[in-house]
Write an enzyme that holds these catalytic residues in place. Structure first.
Site, PDB file in Angstrom:
ATOM      1  N   ASP A 166      24.837   3.317 -33.168  1.00 11.17           N
ATOM      2  CA  ASP A 166      23.810   2.327 -32.816  1.00 11.17           C
ATOM      3  C   ASP A 166      24.383   1.142 -32.037  1.00 11.17           C
ATOM      4  O   ASP A 166      23.859   0.036 -32.109  1.00 11.17           O
ATOM      5  CB  ASP A 166      23.096   1.803 -34.074  1.00 11.17           C
ATOM      6  CG  ASP A 166      22.607   2.911 -34.983  1.00 11.17           C
ATOM      7  OD1 ASP A 166      21.874   3.786 -34.486  1.00 11.17           O
ATOM      8  OD2 ASP A 166      22.951   2.913 -36.177  1.00 11.17           O
TER       9      ASP A 166
ATOM     10  N   HIS B  90      19.380   7.473 -28.572  1.00 11.59           N
ATOM     11  CA  HIS B  90      19.811   6.521 -27.562  1.00 11.59           C
ATOM     12  C   HIS B  90      18.570   5.875 -26.946  1.00 11.59           C
ATOM     13  O   HIS B  90      17.753   6.554 -26.333  1.00 11.59           O
ATOM     14  CB  HIS B  90      20.660   7.211 -26.495  1.00 11.59           C
ATOM     15  CG  HIS B  90      21.996   7.642 -27.009  1.00 11.59           C
ATOM     16  ND1 HIS B  90      22.943   8.265 -26.226  1.00 11.59           N
ATOM     17  CD2 HIS B  90      22.557   7.520 -28.232  1.00 11.59           C
ATOM     18  CE1 HIS B  90      24.020   8.517 -26.956  1.00 11.59           C
ATOM     19  NE2 HIS B  90      23.791   8.073 -28.173  1.00 11.59           N
TER      20      HIS B  90
END
Length: 435
Positions: free
Chosen positions: A12, A40
């Site tokens: 992340d 993503h």
């Protein structure tokens, strides 16, 4: 030039945005590990796109997107993602190629993953429940179904029959779950077969041809280095190798052909699920960090744990990946903090150490030793010129470079691709910045 871009923390970190930004100058982007457990997030002109399997280069016209042999591929997840992109007017199938050696993630993998997490209860690893681990188990055990098997339907049916029978023993007799029907699994695969078949090919050969033409290639990692199955905070890790070496083995591209390795790191640290986290903030500062950073998983929606930047773990990440540059993301999240803390050592069993303990079980009890710096308490959101950065923010960046020994080449100041300061060109970047 061939560049590996990967996460340096527990995932992340904002890899998708950086890959998307850099694809202006590349011929291809390659995913080399993981599955649809990775999300993503890209924001371009205010429009959000979340990619789970397809490389982030898909949003750039003319960029070839490759899924390497190191990925475990869920056919329904792939088709759903393709349909979502098509609905936005983004053509996919003409530019997407899947390695024939890529292992498929099938319903029995998902069933096993969920059953195991339920069995562990409060001691669960915290997987996404999407079958990633069991799919990699089948790959290593040599009973995996590969993309190339879609080209041979008769052999495929027999392989699925055997694999389903094997997994049903666990599902039914150990986890007390309903056994799965191999014919249903086969029928579902056959529905996807005609759509996926034209995209299957030799990714290693494609990469070799691009290299001989001196084309730029990006190798896009998923998750983060601290989740690596071998080098991460085991057992609280993912089921693939998330570090730079996997870019070679997961794509069929020789390791000596890589020119640079860029590590993406947040200006702070986050983690989803269970596992040690020395700098975790469970107080109001942590809540403030999570709120300002909108720290919720793009795939699962789970809240992320937040903490101050950990220099010790980052140094280890630099070593195992041979990082040549660092991309610092979400700096703007720290804009409202009066004081910024950097973890420069751990206190483990009363002893101050500058390396992570080799015994992972000790990491749970390690306490951070902090260095305090003044915050800047003014907005850095959307800045594109380093000289406009507050002095305190520049000092923070300089201190990080001093402690880590690797240059911070790019700074992300917001979610959009244009919210970026490029201090050192990666390819032939048009975007430039002073400083």
């Amino acid at each position: 030039m061939n560049i590996v871009i990967l996460g340096t923390q527990w995932g992340d970190e904002g890899k998708g945005k950086i890959v998307d930004m850099l694809t202006e100058d590349v011929a291809a982007v390659v995913r080399f590990q993981g599955g649809h457990n990775a999300g993503h997030t890209l924001i371009i002109d205010g429009e959000k796109t979340i990619l789970r399997l397809i490389p982030s280069g898909i949003l750039r016209e003319g960029v070839l997107c490759l899924i390497g042999n190191g990925v475990v591929l869920s056919p329904p997840a792939l088709m759903e993602e393709i349909e979502e992109l098509n609905a936005k007017g983004i053509p996919v199938t003409e530019r997407l190629r899947i390695s024939s050696a890529c292992n498929l993630l099938l319903p029995y993998h998902v069933a096993l993953d969920k059953a195991r997490e339920a069995e562990l209860g409060t001691k669960a690893i915290g997987t996404t429940g999407r079958g990633i681990g069991p799919a990699y188990e089948d790959k290593v055990a040599r009973r995996g179904i590969r993309a190339m098997d879609l080209l041979h339907p008769d052999q495929l049916l027999e392989k699925i029959k055997k694999a389903t029978a094997y997994h049903n023993i666990q599902l039914e007799h150990y986890y007390h779950q309903t056994p799965l029907d191999y014919q249903s699994i086969y029928n579902q695969l056959m529905e996807f077969r005609e759509k996926i078949k034209p995209m299957i090919g030799d990714v290693s050969a494609l990469l070799g041809n691009l290299r001989r033409q001196n084309k730029h290639i990006i190798f896009e990692g998923a998750q983060g280095s601290l989740l690596d199955i071998d080098l991460g905070t085991y057992p609280y890790v993912t089921s693939s190798n998330t570090t730079a070496g996997s870019a070679a083995t997961g794509s069929g591209f020789g390791p000596l052909y890589f020119d640079r390795v860029l590590g993406i790191t947040k200006a702070y640290v986050t983690r989803v699920g269970a596992g040690p986290f020395p700098t975790e903030l469970t107080n109001e500062e942590g809540k403030k960090m999570a709120k300002r950073g909108n720290e919720f998983g793009s795939v699962t929606g789970r809240p992320r744990r937040c903490g101050w930047f950990d220099v010790i773990s980052m140094r280890r990440t630099i070593q195992i990946n041979s990082l040549t540059g660092i991309v610092l993301t979400k700096l703007d999240v720290l804009d409202e903090f009066a004081k910024i803390h950097l973890c420069t050592a751990y206190r483990c069993d009363g002893e101050v150490v500058n390396e992570p303990p080799f015994d992972q079980s000790l990491l749970e009890s390690c306490e951070p030793v902090y260095e305090e710096m003044p915050g800047w308490q003014t907005s850095t959101y959307g800045l594109t010129d380093y000289s406009e950065m507050p002095k305190e923010a520049r000092n923070y960046i300089s201190r990080l470079e001093e402690l880590l020994g690797v240059p911070i080449t790019i700074i992300s100041t917001g979610p959009d691709r244009k919210h970026t300061i490029v201090r050192q060109a990666v390819f032939n970047q048009v975007i430039t910045a002073k400083g």
